[in-house]
Design a protein around this motif. Structure first.
Motif, PDB file in Angstrom:
ATOM      1  N   VAL A  21       0.846  -1.180   0.000  1.00  0.00           N
ATOM      2  CA  VAL A  21       0.000   0.000   0.000  1.00  0.00           C
ATOM      3  C   VAL A  21       0.890   1.241   0.000  1.00  0.00           C
ATOM      4  CG1 VAL A  21      -1.815   1.277   1.189  1.00  0.00           C
ATOM      5  CG2 VAL A  21      -1.811  -1.228   1.254  1.00  0.00           C
ATOM      6  N   PHE A  22       0.662   2.129  -0.978  1.00  0.00           N
ATOM      7  CA  PHE A  22       1.446   3.353  -1.104  1.00  0.00           C
ATOM      8  C   PHE A  22       0.535   4.565  -0.831  1.00  0.00           C
ATOM      9  CE2 PHE A  22       3.525   0.161  -3.646  1.00  0.00           C
ATOM     10  CZ  PHE A  22       4.882   0.385  -3.427  1.00  0.00           C
ATOM     11  N   ARG A  23       1.138   5.619  -0.340  1.00  0.00           N
ATOM     12  CA  ARG A  23       0.372   6.829  -0.020  1.00  0.00           C
ATOM     13  C   ARG A  23       1.185   8.060  -0.423  1.00  0.00           C
ATOM     14  NH1 ARG A  23      -2.387   7.453   5.761  1.00  0.00           N
ATOM     15  NH2 ARG A  23      -3.932   6.215   4.621  1.00  0.00           N
ATOM     16  N   ARG A  24       0.443   9.132  -0.788  1.00  0.00           N
ATOM     17  CA  ARG A  24       1.077  10.436  -0.969  1.00  0.00           C
ATOM     18  C   ARG A  24       0.087  11.520  -0.543  1.00  0.00           C
ATOM     19  NH1 ARG A  24       1.434  11.428  -7.530  1.00  0.00           N
ATOM     20  NH2 ARG A  24      -0.801  11.365  -7.974  1.00  0.00           N
ATOM     21  N   PHE A  25       0.629  12.675  -0.229  1.00  0.00           N
ATOM     22  CA  PHE A  25      -0.175  13.809   0.189  1.00  0.00           C
ATOM     23  C   PHE A  25      -0.157  14.869  -0.909  1.00  0.00           C
ATOM     24  CE2 PHE A  25       1.354  11.862   4.127  1.00  0.00           C
ATOM     25  CZ  PHE A  25       0.165  11.700   4.817  1.00  0.00           C
ATOM     26  N   ILE A  26      -1.326  15.415  -1.203  1.00  0.00           N
ATOM     27  CA  ILE A  26      -1.467  16.455  -2.218  1.00  0.00           C
ATOM     28  C   ILE A  26      -2.049  17.699  -1.560  1.00  0.00           C
ATOM     29  CG2 ILE A  26      -2.507  17.078  -4.435  1.00  0.00           C
ATOM     30  CD1 ILE A  26      -2.783  14.061  -4.985  1.00  0.00           C
ATOM     31  N   ARG A  27      -1.292  18.760  -1.550  1.00  0.00           N
ATOM     32  CA  ARG A  27      -1.759  20.022  -0.968  1.00  0.00           C
ATOM     33  C   ARG A  27      -2.607  20.763  -1.993  1.00  0.00           C
ATOM     34  NH1 ARG A  27       1.118  22.135   3.321  1.00  0.00           N
ATOM     35  NH2 ARG A  27      -0.590  23.665   3.333  1.00  0.00           N
ATOM     36  N   ILE A  28      -3.783  21.198  -1.577  1.00  0.00           N
ATOM     37  CA  ILE A  28      -4.675  21.942  -2.460  1.00  0.00           C
ATOM     38  C   ILE A  28      -4.018  23.268  -2.846  1.00  0.00           C
ATOM     39  CG2 ILE A  28      -6.929  23.081  -2.616  1.00  0.00           C
ATOM     40  CD1 ILE A  28      -8.008  20.943  -0.737  1.00  0.00           C
ATOM     41  N   ASN A  29      -4.105  23.568  -4.138  1.00  0.00           N
ATOM     42  CA  ASN A  29      -3.549  24.810  -4.712  1.00  0.00           C
ATOM     43  C   ASN A  29      -2.029  24.834  -4.749  1.00  0.00           C
ATOM     44  OD1 ASN A  29      -6.157  25.910  -5.079  1.00  0.00           O
ATOM     45  ND2 ASN A  29      -6.173  26.663  -2.956  1.00  0.00           N
ATOM     46  N   VAL A  30      -1.412  23.663  -4.509  1.00  0.00           N
ATOM     47  CA  VAL A  30       0.043  23.549  -4.641  1.00  0.00           C
ATOM     48  C   VAL A  30       0.320  22.654  -5.842  1.00  0.00           C
ATOM     49  CG1 VAL A  30       2.201  22.755  -3.588  1.00  0.00           C
ATOM     50  CG2 VAL A  30       0.436  23.856  -2.178  1.00  0.00           C
TER      51      VAL A  30
END
Length: 275
Positions: A21-30
């Motif tokens: 299982v892989f995960r990443r974080f995406i910042r809104i407007n970045v």
């Protein structure tokens, strides 16, 4: 969406259904996305899905003389059993002693629970781990086995064995021998999950398996790998293409292979076990 951050996950399964299982974080407007990272590191070291499962490895010397079973057992927390025999082929062998340890002969012996021919032949052979691995094959109840890997082909290539045709059970050919073995095993042990492993890159005089065909058939080792893949697809069983995906090639083989064919006990078999 937490604090203007999107959490994105995805799941990947290996050939034997090990879950990653892989995960990443995406910042809104970045505009830049975060890097993927492995979330379930404990499972990556030993999948709970396969913990306690019984896995049998059949094959030639790359299986029989190896220690990748210990790698698999550690990573998967499974019971991994070595039933490989050096010098053997998927199909017949011109040497009558090695012939008794071909895949088709071993399948017949196991189903009949009669290893008379193998016992007699073993007395005439000096092969690494043969007595122990033959005992493993005799003593393992295949009705309780969860997974079986079948890894032959490199000696069929060097022995100029015909590839054969899809759907045939002509056991004098590579495809026919594999087809025959799969059918007999699945009819007798229907719970068995079979995984085909194709032969991988090797040196082959005067060059290597990429550029040197076998002597009498003008076939390359990749042709044998492709043939096994075709039989796997025909029978709806997974196939690990080690020829294309092992990461071992003509530029780095000395790091992994001790003699151009067999993996080193450390670098090579650790690498193979991780596949």
């Amino acid at each position: 969406n937490i604090n203007n951050t999107i959490i994105q996950d995805y799941t990947q399964y290996t050939a034997i259904k090990q879950r990653k299982v892989f995960r990443r974080f995406i910042r809104i407007n970045v505009p830049e996305f975060g890097e993927w990272f492995l979330l379930n590191k404990d499972e990556e070291q030993g999948s709970n899905y396969l913990e306690g499962k019984k896995i049998v490895n059949m094959g030639d010397s790359i299986t029989g003389a190896s220690n990748f079973q210990s790698q698999l057992a550690k990573r998967l927390r499974a019971n991994v059993i070595n039933c490989g025999f050096g010098g053997t082929r998927m199909t017949y062998h011109t040497d009558p002693n090695y012939d008794k340890f071909s895949f088709v002969k071993l399948v017949d012996a196991k189903i009949a629970n009669n290893f008379t021919e193998q016992d007699a032949a073993a007395a005439n052979l000096t092969v690494t781990n043969m007595p122990a691995n033959l005992a493993n094959l005799k003593n393992t109840d295949f009705s309780t086995v969860d997974y079986l890997t079948i890894w032959f082909g490199t000696n069929d290539f060097s022995g100029d064995i015909y590839l054969g045709v899809n759907g045939s059970e002509d056991t004098t050919t590579l495809k026919g021998a594999l087809q025959y073995g799969i059918r007999r095993l699945q009819e007798t042990y229907p719970q068995l999950k079979i995984i085909i492993i194709t032969p991988m890159f090797r040196l082959y005089a005067p060059g290597n398996s990429d550029d040197t065909p076998n002597a009498n058939r003008a076939l390359y080792l990749k042709d044998y790998s492709k043939a096994e893949e075709e039989v796997a697809v025909l029978n709806h069983v997974p196939c690990l293409n080690m020829y294309d995906k092992s990461g071992i090639n003509k530029f780095n083989h000395t790091h992994y292979l001790s003699d151009g064919l067999h993996p080193y006990l450390q670098n090579g078999y650790v690498h193979v076990g991780n596949k």
